[in-house]
Motif scaffolding. Sequence first.
Motif, PDB file in Angstrom:
ATOM      1  N   GLU A  59       0.840  -1.188   0.000  1.00 29.80           N
ATOM      2  CA  GLU A  59       0.000   0.000   0.000  1.00 29.80           C
ATOM      3  C   GLU A  59       0.879   1.244   0.000  1.00 29.80           C
ATOM      4  OE1 GLU A  59      -3.306   2.285   2.826  1.00 29.80           O
ATOM      5  OE2 GLU A  59      -2.651   0.250   3.313  1.00 29.80           O
ATOM      6  N   TYR A  60       0.644   2.121  -0.952  1.00 28.55           N
ATOM      7  CA  TYR A  60       1.374   3.383  -0.957  1.00 28.55           C
ATOM      8  C   TYR A  60       0.659   4.349  -0.023  1.00 28.55           C
ATOM      9  CZ  TYR A  60       4.342   7.125  -2.683  1.00 28.55           C
ATOM     10  OH  TYR A  60       5.278   8.136  -2.764  1.00 28.55           O
ATOM     11  N   PRO A  61       1.371   4.988   0.912  1.00 27.67           N
ATOM     12  CA  PRO A  61       0.718   5.831   1.928  1.00 27.67           C
ATOM     13  C   PRO A  61      -0.092   6.970   1.309  1.00 27.67           C
ATOM     14  CG  PRO A  61       3.022   5.434   2.487  1.00 27.67           C
ATOM     15  CD  PRO A  61       2.833   4.945   1.094  1.00 27.67           C
ATOM     16  N   ASN A  62      -1.294   7.125   1.790  1.00 28.02           N
ATOM     17  CA  ASN A  62      -2.142   8.215   1.328  1.00 28.02           C
ATOM     18  C   ASN A  62      -1.911   9.425   2.231  1.00 28.02           C
ATOM     19  OD1 ASN A  62      -4.080   9.498  -0.268  1.00 28.02           O
ATOM     20  ND2 ASN A  62      -5.753   8.906   1.115  1.00 28.02           N
ATOM     21  N   ARG A  63      -0.645   9.811   2.323  1.00 29.18           N
ATOM     22  CA  ARG A  63      -0.243  10.889   3.207  1.00 29.18           C
ATOM     23  C   ARG A  63       0.810  11.738   2.504  1.00 29.18           C
ATOM     24  NH1 ARG A  63       1.285   7.889   8.770  1.00 29.18           N
ATOM     25  NH2 ARG A  63       1.319  10.065   9.529  1.00 29.18           N
ATOM     26  N   ARG A  64       1.262  12.768   3.197  1.00 27.58           N
ATOM     27  CA  ARG A  64       2.322  13.596   2.639  1.00 27.58           C
ATOM     28  C   ARG A  64       3.655  12.887   2.900  1.00 27.58           C
ATOM     29  NH1 ARG A  64       3.173  18.965   1.240  1.00 27.58           N
ATOM     30  NH2 ARG A  64       5.304  19.733   1.578  1.00 27.58           N
ATOM     31  N   VAL A  65       4.379  12.541   1.824  1.00 34.80           N
ATOM     32  CA  VAL A  65       5.628  11.802   1.920  1.00 34.80           C
ATOM     33  C   VAL A  65       6.774  12.759   1.571  1.00 34.80           C
ATOM     34  CG1 VAL A  65       6.969   9.837   1.072  1.00 34.80           C
ATOM     35  CG2 VAL A  65       4.468   9.667   1.256  1.00 34.80           C
ATOM     36  N   THR A  66       7.691  12.930   2.537  1.00 39.06           N
ATOM     37  CA  THR A  66       8.869  13.774   2.308  1.00 39.06           C
ATOM     38  C   THR A  66      10.105  12.887   2.330  1.00 39.06           C
ATOM     39  OG1 THR A  66       7.801  15.658   3.387  1.00 39.06           O
ATOM     40  CG2 THR A  66      10.201  15.752   3.093  1.00 39.06           C
ATOM     41  N   VAL A  67      10.864  12.929   1.256  1.00 42.02           N
ATOM     42  CA  VAL A  67      12.096  12.132   1.138  1.00 42.02           C
ATOM     43  C   VAL A  67      13.272  13.108   1.108  1.00 42.02           C
ATOM     44  CG1 VAL A  67      13.393  10.465  -0.230  1.00 42.02           C
ATOM     45  CG2 VAL A  67      10.888  10.330  -0.138  1.00 42.02           C
ATOM     46  N   ASN A  68      14.182  12.957   2.070  1.00 38.91           N
ATOM     47  CA  ASN A  68      15.377  13.802   2.119  1.00 38.91           C
ATOM     48  C   ASN A  68      16.602  12.945   1.844  1.00 38.91           C
ATOM     49  OD1 ASN A  68      17.087  16.047   2.639  1.00 38.91           O
ATOM     50  ND2 ASN A  68      17.478  15.237   4.697  1.00 38.91           N
ATOM     51  N   LEU A  69      17.406  13.379   0.870  1.00 37.99           N
ATOM     52  CA  LEU A  69      18.635  12.679   0.524  1.00 37.99           C
ATOM     53  C   LEU A  69      19.807  13.480   1.100  1.00 37.99           C
ATOM     54  CD1 LEU A  69      17.804  11.913  -3.227  1.00 37.99           C
ATOM     55  CD2 LEU A  69      17.391  10.473  -1.243  1.00 37.99           C
ATOM     56  N   ALA A  70      20.407  12.940   2.144  1.00 35.60           N
ATOM     57  CA  ALA A  70      21.477  13.648   2.840  1.00 35.60           C
ATOM     58  C   ALA A  70      22.825  12.984   2.550  1.00 35.60           C
ATOM     59  CB  ALA A  70      21.199  13.642   4.350  1.00 35.60           C
ATOM     60  N   PRO A  71      23.909  13.775   2.422  1.00 38.86           N
ATOM     61  CA  PRO A  71      24.000  15.225   2.638  1.00 38.86           C
ATOM     62  C   PRO A  71      23.380  16.044   1.509  1.00 38.86           C
ATOM     63  CG  PRO A  71      26.111  14.358   1.917  1.00 38.86           C
ATOM     64  CD  PRO A  71      25.226  13.169   2.130  1.00 38.86           C
ATOM     65  N   ALA A  72      22.798  17.163   1.879  1.00 36.45           N
ATOM     66  CA  ALA A  72      22.015  17.950   0.920  1.00 36.45           C
ATOM     67  C   ALA A  72      22.873  18.596  -0.147  1.00 36.45           C
ATOM     68  CB  ALA A  72      21.214  19.011   1.673  1.00 36.45           C
ATOM     69  N   GLU A  73      24.178  18.886   0.169  1.00 36.46           N
ATOM     70  CA  GLU A  73      25.000  19.598  -0.809  1.00 36.46           C
ATOM     71  C   GLU A  73      25.570  18.684  -1.887  1.00 36.46           C
ATOM     72  OE1 GLU A  73      27.695  18.316   2.558  1.00 36.46           O
ATOM     73  OE2 GLU A  73      25.720  19.235   2.339  1.00 36.46           O
ATOM     74  N   LEU A  74      25.386  17.361  -1.757  1.00 33.61           N
ATOM     75  CA  LEU A  74      25.925  16.411  -2.733  1.00 33.61           C
ATOM     76  C   LEU A  74      24.907  16.183  -3.855  1.00 33.61           C
ATOM     77  CD1 LEU A  74      28.161  14.277  -3.447  1.00 33.61           C
ATOM     78  CD2 LEU A  74      26.769  12.624  -2.185  1.00 33.61           C
ATOM     79  N   PRO A  75      25.257  16.469  -5.110  1.00 29.96           N
ATOM     80  CA  PRO A  75      24.299  16.217  -6.198  1.00 29.96           C
ATOM     81  C   PRO A  75      23.997  14.715  -6.320  1.00 29.96           C
ATOM     82  CG  PRO A  75      26.106  17.634  -6.930  1.00 29.96           C
ATOM     83  CD  PRO A  75      26.510  17.084  -5.607  1.00 29.96           C
ATOM     84  N   LYS A  76      22.729  14.395  -6.560  1.00 27.16           N
ATOM     85  CA  LYS A  76      22.308  13.002  -6.739  1.00 27.16           C
ATOM     86  C   LYS A  76      21.656  12.852  -8.100  1.00 27.16           C
ATOM     87  CE  LYS A  76      22.268  13.574  -2.072  1.00 27.16           C
ATOM     88  NZ  LYS A  76      22.231  14.881  -1.391  1.00 27.16           N
ATOM     89  N   ASP A  77      22.101  11.848  -8.840  1.00 32.27           N
ATOM     90  CA  ASP A  77      21.525  11.640 -10.161  1.00 32.27           C
ATOM     91  C   ASP A  77      21.324  10.150 -10.391  1.00 32.27           C
ATOM     92  OD1 ASP A  77      24.169  10.966 -10.280  1.00 32.27           O
ATOM     93  OD2 ASP A  77      24.530  11.822 -12.254  1.00 32.27           O
ATOM     94  N   GLY A  78      20.524   9.827 -11.430  1.00 31.14           N
ATOM     95  CA  GLY A  78      20.286   8.430 -11.789  1.00 31.14           C
ATOM     96  C   GLY A  78      19.173   7.795 -10.970  1.00 31.14           C
ATOM     97  N   GLY A  79      18.917   6.518 -11.288  1.00 29.13           N
ATOM     98  CA  GLY A  79      17.854   5.784 -10.605  1.00 29.13           C
ATOM     99  C   GLY A  79      18.355   4.893  -9.487  1.00 29.13           C
ATOM    100  N   ARG A  80      19.610   5.084  -9.045  1.00 28.67           N
ATOM    101  CA  ARG A  80      20.232   4.187  -8.077  1.00 28.67           C
ATOM    102  C   ARG A  80      19.576   4.248  -6.705  1.00 28.67           C
ATOM    103  NH1 ARG A  80      25.053   4.598  -9.234  1.00 28.67           N
ATOM    104  NH2 ARG A  80      26.065   3.904  -7.313  1.00 28.67           N
ATOM    105  N   PHE A  81      18.805   5.325  -6.408  1.00 28.06           N
ATOM    106  CA  PHE A  81      18.196   5.473  -5.091  1.00 28.06           C
ATOM    107  C   PHE A  81      16.773   4.930  -5.024  1.00 28.06           C
ATOM    108  CE2 PHE A  81      21.095   9.117  -5.791  1.00 28.06           C
ATOM    109  CZ  PHE A  81      22.057   8.797  -4.839  1.00 28.06           C
ATOM    110  N   ASP A  82      16.250   4.421  -6.134  1.00 29.00           N
ATOM    111  CA  ASP A  82      14.845   3.984  -6.158  1.00 29.00           C
ATOM    112  C   ASP A  82      14.551   2.945  -5.085  1.00 29.00           C
ATOM    113  OD1 ASP A  82      14.695   5.619  -8.326  1.00 29.00           O
ATOM    114  OD2 ASP A  82      14.019   4.094  -9.750  1.00 29.00           O
ATOM    115  N   LEU A  83      15.378   1.912  -4.982  1.00 33.87           N
ATOM    116  CA  LEU A  83      15.121   0.834  -4.030  1.00 33.87           C
ATOM    117  C   LEU A  83      15.170   1.345  -2.599  1.00 33.87           C
ATOM    118  CD1 LEU A  83      14.647  -2.137  -3.398  1.00 33.87           C
ATOM    119  CD2 LEU A  83      17.116  -2.516  -3.580  1.00 33.87           C
TER     120      LEU A  83
END
Length: 505
Positions: A59-83
């Motif tokens: 079940e996908y939550p029917n709520r407000r979902v906030t995803v933070n990728l830390a550290p914030a100053e590091l650029p993140k690219d690609g689909g490697r974080f999906d899992l």
Amino acid sequence: MSLAVTLSRAQEGVAAPQVMVEVHLSGGLPGTHIVGLPEAAVREARDRVRVAIQSAAFEYPNRRVTVNLAPAELPKDGGRFDLAIALGILAAGNQVPREKLDDCEFLGELALSGQLRPVSGVLPALLRARARGRRVVVPRANADEAALIPEVDVRVADTLSDVCGWLRGSQELLQPAATLTLTSDNDVGPDLIDVRGQLQARRALEITAVGGHHLLLMGPPGTGKTMLAERLPGILPPMSESEALETCAVLSVAGQNVDLTHWRRRPFRAPHHTASAVALVGGGSQPRPGEISLAHNGVLFLDELPEFSRHVLEVLREPLESGSILISRAARQLRFPAQFQFVGAMNPCPCGYAGDTRQRCRCTPDQVQRYRSRISGPLLDRIDLCVEVPAVPLSELSTQRSAYAEDSATVRKRVMRARQHALARAGRPNAEISNRELERDCALGPAERKWFDAALERLGLSARAYHRTLRVARTIADLDNGAAALDRQHLAEALQYRRLSLLSD
């Protein structure tokens, strides 16, 4: 508490910095927001992850979902974080146990069906995870890379459902990558015994292999320049495990497959002369390794050297000295390794037959000069050995192999014995020793010093050429049963390989 944390790794050159994926569920309008300097592919993960979770019967939550990728100053690219994002959402919603996520890192792109797709840069991530003593879950398509590091508990997965079942306690769902069969062969590629004649060129190739020097082959078309270059990796000492992993890590970052059968074979890269400077040294908006990094711990061969753009050749000057390349962009800098041996091949003139006894050269002196001047003096100054490769007599091509012909295995044994002398002295090949070590290991007697200084003055060599000539002489002495002192014979042979005057006359 509706907060969960999973671990993943970003890709930054050949490094793999850790990324904490923090997922928080709160009230308010339903929606998913990803913060932490995500690139477009990471922002789009919210749609891939939502459909993949639903396809896996969660079940996908029917709520407000906030995803933070830390550290914030590091650029993140690609689909490697999906899992990692999907598991964080499921753990925040209490659909998978949170405590199982603490000592595990997750890499993988999700398909809409919940299948796991491979990502690049898995091997550097595994090397960093090994230092932290963590388990890692990767897609099955990345299992070959995972098998190279048996010290890490790596699990390969096919789907998101399998990973969730494993976290819930079904251990049989994820196969350990270390159980996969890792094979290796003894094949070193093309054999030196196939080369007929060319004794001087074979000698220069052997010196190149012992000392880790750079080589330029010059001769008419069809004389075996490319054959000789292709056989250099076969006479080089085998790579250590750490060197092989470094080389495979560059391939992983570049998104190229790692061949488990030949994973410890030294790379041989031969880009076409139409290659751009970015293709050669790396770069792009998202910097990726170029040919010089893909040749790390191996050989970079540039055939038809004067046909390369002058600008392309000039970008090789710093990597030839430093063994690495720093790619700078407005927002970031990335360093890639580039400890390669350079081998170049060229014709003596545009038609190719200047100095050939069998074919008449049709080029004017001005044409020959312009052709040879396409290679700059500073670049030539960094090449340790320059050798002519003349045409082989037809009678030698049509006869049986002569008694002096040696195969790559025989030459390789001699190369390894000679290199051991350098490793015992300085711990690295002669081409990489510092000037201070050069003064210690290449001390000359008064007579040899006087003769050598006079020869340098007569040839007009630069200070760089002076040091490089001494390094080559030291290598020749190592081949001479590891002679402790350099004599005039070693110096004379090293000087004759500084054939740069052929290119400037």
